[in-house]
Design an enzyme around this catalytic site. Structure first.
Site, short mmCIF file in Angstrom:
data_model
loop_
_atom_site.label_atom_id
_atom_site.label_comp_id
_atom_site.label_asym_id
_atom_site.label_seq_id
_atom_site.Cartn_x
_atom_site.Cartn_y
_atom_site.Cartn_z
N GLU A 116 11.50 13.14 41.61
CA GLU A 116 10.54 14.51 41.07
C GLU A 116 11.49 14.98 42.07
OE1 GLU A 116 10.37 15.27 38.40
OE2 GLU A 116 9.15 13.42 37.08
N HIS A 139 2.28 14.94 43.51
CA HIS A 139 2.33 15.05 41.84
C HIS A 139 1.36 13.42 41.24
CE1 HIS A 139 3.98 14.97 37.54
NE2 HIS A 139 4.13 13.57 37.56
N HIS A 141 -0.76 11.56 37.90
CA HIS A 141 -1.31 12.10 36.09
C HIS A 141 -2.81 11.50 36.14
CE1 HIS A 141 3.24 9.83 35.17
NE2 HIS A 141 2.97 10.89 35.94
N GLU A 169 -17.89 23.83 41.14
CA GLU A 169 -17.24 24.98 42.15
C GLU A 169 -15.42 25.45 42.01
OE1 GLU A 169 -17.69 23.14 46.59
OE2 GLU A 169 -19.17 24.79 45.87
N HIS A 210 1.59 15.25 30.42
CA HIS A 210 2.29 14.22 31.72
C HIS A 210 0.99 14.83 32.81
CE1 HIS A 210 6.12 13.42 34.66
NE2 HIS A 210 5.21 13.23 34.50
O1 2HA Z 1 7.53 8.92 39.68
O2 2HA Z 1 5.25 10.15 37.97
O3 2HA Z 1 7.55 12.75 37.20
C1 2HA Z 1 7.10 9.23 38.40
C2 2HA Z 1 6.23 10.43 38.04
C3 2HA Z 1 7.38 11.08 37.45
ZN ZN Z 2 4.56 12.51 36.62
#
Ligand code: 2HA
Ligand code: ZN
Length: 270
Positions: A116, A139, A141, A169, A210
């Site tokens: 990414e 990033h 999940h 908050e 995602h």
């Molecule tokens: O790096 O999360 O979006 C692995 C991920 C891809």
């Molecule tokens: Zn990801």
């Protein structure tokens, strides 16, 4: 030259990846982080003339020419970063023409930056225009935010309002709201462009079904944004099956924003 393994940004990278892994936000090789080093940091810890390898870029990163980033590696596990930083992290410098990056340190087993990385670079450009002090793109999940995109409207106004309702908050921490993109193929220039466009005005961008991207001046700031949204999402998931009998009104949520003097999206409350 100072020992890179003792650099504050290296210590932060190790601590935050461990923390995110333990929170269950980054299973297996999920998640990626990049941090923009200042020129002073880069010079103190690195020989800037080194070229271990180069990596081509699929986007035009001319706006970031000469900038240095520490970034997690593709296919690498957050849980391993603290134990083997040199294997799982890399420090790269963007070429003058913005078409490639040069590896200065790390990825010792032959690795390369996260899949990414295009999103990260485009988001750094967007955030730097909005806020020259931005340094982090992150990033992850997070389970409940992710779950919400399966069961809640992904209209960003409706999504944001629910999060503002469910964490006291929320409106203070992300007054500009959270942007949401529909499911898109990850690792492509299309999703990178769409995410960066949202980052013109938002520091949090959901990728439906995602995960989430967060931006900030510090590791703590980007992490805290995601953490607060995730807490709200967890409260949503835990209470969505039962009648909710007490929900803060829009007037109460607005009062919080007014009290803390934040510039919130007034049109995202009714
Ligand atoms: O790096 O999360 O979006 C692995 C991920 C891809
Ligand atoms: Zn990801």
């Amino acid at each position: 030259m100072k020992n890179i393994l003792e650099a504050p940004f290296m210590i932060e990278m190790k601590r935050i990846t461990e923390n995110m892994y333990r929170l269950g936000w980054d299973e297996r090789n999920a998640g990626n982080i990049s941090y923009l080093l200042t020129e002073k940091e880069a010079e103190a810890y690195l020989d800037l003339n080194v070229c271990v390898r180069t990596f081509p870029l699929s986007i035009d990163a001319k706006a970031l020419a000469g900038k240095t980033f520490i970034v997690t590696g593709t296919g690498k596990y957050f849980k391993n970063v603290q134990h083997e930083p040199e294997e799982n992290l890399g420090i790269v410098r963007i070429s003058d023409d913005g078409k490639s990056t040069r590896l200065l340190w790390g990825f010792s087993g032959g690795g390369s930056p996260t899949s990414e990385f295009s999103v990260h670079l485009m988001c750094h450009s967007a955030r730097l225009k909005a806020n020259p002090a931005n340094r982090i793109i992150m990033h992850a999940h997070p389970t409940n935010l992710l779950a919400m995109t399966f069961v809640h409207s992904i209209d960003e106004k409706e999504f944001t309002r629910t999060l503002w309702q469910l964490c006291i908050e929320g409106i203070v921490v992300f007054p500009e709201g959270i942007a949401v993109l529909p499911w898109m193929l990850c690792g492509t220039n299309e999703i990178a462009e769409a995410t960066a466009k949202k980052m013109d005005e938002h520091r949090l961008v959901m990728w439906a079904q995602h995960g989430v991207f967060g931006a900030g001046n510090t590791f703590d700031e980007a992490f805290g944004l995601i953490e607060t949204a995730e807490k709200a999402a967890e409260t949503h998931i835990k209470t969505m099956h039962v009648p909710r009998i007490n929900i803060p009104t829009d007037a109460q949520i607005a009062a919080l924003a007014e009290k803390w003097n934040v510039n919130y999206r007034k049109d995202w409350l009714s």
